[in-house]
Design an enzyme around this catalytic site. Sequence first.
Site, PDB file in Angstrom:
ATOM      1  N   HIS A   1       8.364 -25.128   7.568  1.00 13.64           N
ATOM      2  CA  HIS A   1       7.317 -25.862   8.279  1.00 13.64           C
ATOM      3  C   HIS A   1       5.908 -25.587   7.756  1.00 13.64           C
ATOM      4  CE1 HIS A   1       9.780 -26.806  12.194  1.00 13.64           C
ATOM      5  NE2 HIS A   1      10.407 -27.162  11.082  1.00 13.64           N
TER       6      HIS A   1
ATOM      7  N   THR B   1       2.206  -2.213   8.865  1.00  6.99           N
ATOM      8  CA  THR B   1       2.549  -3.257   9.845  1.00  6.99           C
ATOM      9  C   THR B   1       2.787  -4.618   9.211  1.00  6.99           C
ATOM     10  OG1 THR B   1       0.224  -3.804  10.098  1.00  6.99           O
ATOM     11  CG2 THR B   1       1.142  -2.163  11.640  1.00  6.99           C
TER      12      THR B   1
ATOM     13  N   HIS C   1       5.234 -31.996   8.619  1.00  6.64           N
ATOM     14  CA  HIS C   1       4.786 -30.629   8.336  1.00  6.64           C
ATOM     15  C   HIS C   1       3.812 -30.612   7.155  1.00  6.64           C
ATOM     16  CE1 HIS C   1       7.715 -29.468  11.239  1.00  6.64           C
ATOM     17  NE2 HIS C   1       8.693 -30.008  10.530  1.00  6.64           N
TER      18      HIS C   1
ATOM     19  N   ASP D   1       0.864  -1.177   0.000  1.00  3.16           N
ATOM     20  CA  ASP D   1       0.000   0.000   0.000  1.00  3.16           C
ATOM     21  C   ASP D   1       0.904   1.232   0.000  1.00  3.16           C
ATOM     22  OD1 ASP D   1       0.839   0.334   2.618  1.00  3.16           O
ATOM     23  OD2 ASP D   1      -1.169   0.218   3.518  1.00  3.16           O
TER      24      ASP D   1
ATOM     25  N   CYS E   1       2.824  -3.546   3.936  1.00  2.00           N
ATOM     26  CA  CYS E   1       2.027  -2.375   4.320  1.00  2.00           C
ATOM     27  C   CYS E   1       2.684  -1.785   5.561  1.00  2.00           C
ATOM     28  CB  CYS E   1       0.540  -2.725   4.515  1.00  2.00           C
ATOM     29  SG  CYS E   1       0.128  -3.760   5.928  1.00  2.00           S
TER      30      CYS E   1
HETATM   31  C1  RB5 Z   1      -2.082   2.502   6.603  1.00  2.00           C
HETATM   32  O1  RB5 Z   1      -2.090   3.660   7.370  1.00  2.00           O
HETATM   33  C2  RB5 Z   1      -1.943   1.282   7.502  1.00  2.00           C
HETATM   34  O2  RB5 Z   1      -3.108   1.081   8.235  1.00  2.00           O
HETATM   35  C3  RB5 Z   1      -1.600   0.051   6.697  1.00  2.00           C
HETATM   36  O3  RB5 Z   1      -0.423   0.279   5.981  1.00  2.00           O
HETATM   37  C4  RB5 Z   1      -1.364  -1.235   7.460  1.00  2.00           C
HETATM   38  O4  RB5 Z   1      -0.478  -1.036   8.509  1.00  2.00           O
HETATM   39  C5  RB5 Z   1      -2.540  -2.008   7.837  1.00  2.00           C
HETATM   40  O5  RB5 Z   1      -2.443  -3.134   8.356  1.00  2.00           O
END
Ligand code: RB5
Length: 149
Positions: free
Chosen positions: A102, A71, A137, A12, A69
């Site tokens: 695994h 996180t 596995h 993203d 993204c």
């Molecule tokens: C975008 O601000 C953020 O929410 C996205 O990149 C991500 O971390 C969502 O899981």
Amino acid sequence: MTDNKRIVLSSDHAAIDLRLAIAKQVEALDWEVVDIGPTTPESTHYPKHGEAAARKVASGECRFGIIVCGTGQGIMMAANKVKGIRCGVCSDEFSARMIRAHNDANMLSLGARVVGEGLALSIVEAFLGSEFEGGRHGTRVDMIKEMEE
Ligand code: RB5
């Protein structure tokens, strides 16, 4: 084993720079990159980018997918909704090796706001350098596949 050496990359808006760095590294490791963007930094929605990458892996067009993204979590959740996808978020090399060895993961997710570029590239290398071990596995991965039926 497969001779499919294509990897789809997607992210993203929060992870474009890291995705581009991963593209260079993946090419240097002799994989063909299918980069499906986005290319501009406007805010966008991670589910559609996770899904688009996952569909290229699920269809067999690409052997692996690497998605990013902020996180790594949201885009991973979206990718895992596509049948046939096993995607894990990794912030360390050990986990990246293990999700291949695994869990036979076919996608890797990274958080651009969690790991720095150097660690992210090491995680990618660990993922691509590891093979599924099969055996017990395989039995467990088959149990996951059965849940999709
Ligand atoms: C975008 O601000 C953020 O929410 C996205 O990149 C991500 O971390 C969502 O899981």
